[in-house]
Design a protein around this motif. Structure first.
Motif: not given
Lengths: 109, 115
Positions: B59-88
């Motif tokens: 479901x990630x809309x483009x390669x600008x979106x990246x998610x990780x959960x390195x230790x199986x608990x906390x997760x981070x969603x990273x969006x690079x070079x944000x665009x207006x259509x990322x507003x949500x």
């Protein structure tokens, strides 16, 4: 490609009367269906669910009906209360949930 | 904590800026999902983790979106070079088990506005 559709964006109902929310789906592989309720500025909260092997599930004032042949489910809220005013999302599960666009319910005093 | 916690609650970014959204699931929950909810729409699936393994990122809309959960608990969603259509609103959800038919517990979301 919307696999879950809620065709009524809004519903207004008198307090004490029945609220009926409808939902249609297209993927016959879905085997579990849920309704979520959402207040402004909050995340969706689970309301009620039904497995595809059943056609009805009841929890207090909330009843969900499933018609697999029609690929249709509905949520009945009886009696409606002011605190029920919220957005209701229908969701269908494979392992990840697919959501409808939501129906905003307003309960009038 | 008692529920799924997301931070920040609101994020305003200039177009082209990178952002990182954090999710603290309910302790012990194996499954973690990210959803994107546009105004007036239902949540749309982005990605799914089972413990630290990202099992579905369809479901990630483009390669600008990246998610990780390195230790199986906390997760981070990273969006690079944000665009207006990322507003949500970006919603995180977790569930206890890894099987099917598990109800999800959602956080309150991060509302991202890209100017």
């Amino acid at each position: 490609d919307q696999q879950v559709k809620q065709n009524s964006p809004s519903l207004s109902v008198q307090e004490g009367r029945i609220s009926i929310l409808n939902c249609d789906y297209t993927n016959s592989m879905f085997d579990y269906f849920l309704w979520y309720k959402k207040y402004p500025a909050e995340g969706p909260t689970f309301l009620i669910s039904i497995s595809s092997i059943k056609d009805k599930n009841e929890d207090g004032r909330f009843t969900v009906f499933l018609n697999k042949s029609a690929k249709h489910l509905s949520l009945h809220i009886v009696p409606s209360q002011p605190g029920d005013s919220a957005v209701y999302f229908c969701a269908a599960s494979l392992y990840k949930l697919s959501f409808g666009a939501g129906t905003t319910v307003t309960v009038r005093a | 904590g008692a529920g799924v916690s997301q931070s920040p609650r609101y994020k305003v970014a200039k177009r082209g800026q990178d952002v990182a959204l954090r999710c603290d699931p309910i302790s012990g929950h194996v499954s973690l999902f990210w959803y994107q909810q546009a105004l007036g729409q239902g949540p749309e699936f982005l990605t799914y983790f089972q413990n630290e393994a990202q099992l579905d990122k369809s479901g990630l809309p483009s390669d600008r979106f990246f998610a990780e959960r390195p230790e199986g608990s906390v997760s981070t969603l990273k969006i690079q070079r944000t665009q207006q259509e990322d507003s949500a609103v970006y919603l995180c959800a977790s569930s206890l088990a890894q099987g099917r038919n598990e109800k999800l517990f959602f956080g309150s979301g991060t509302q991202l506005s890209v100017l």
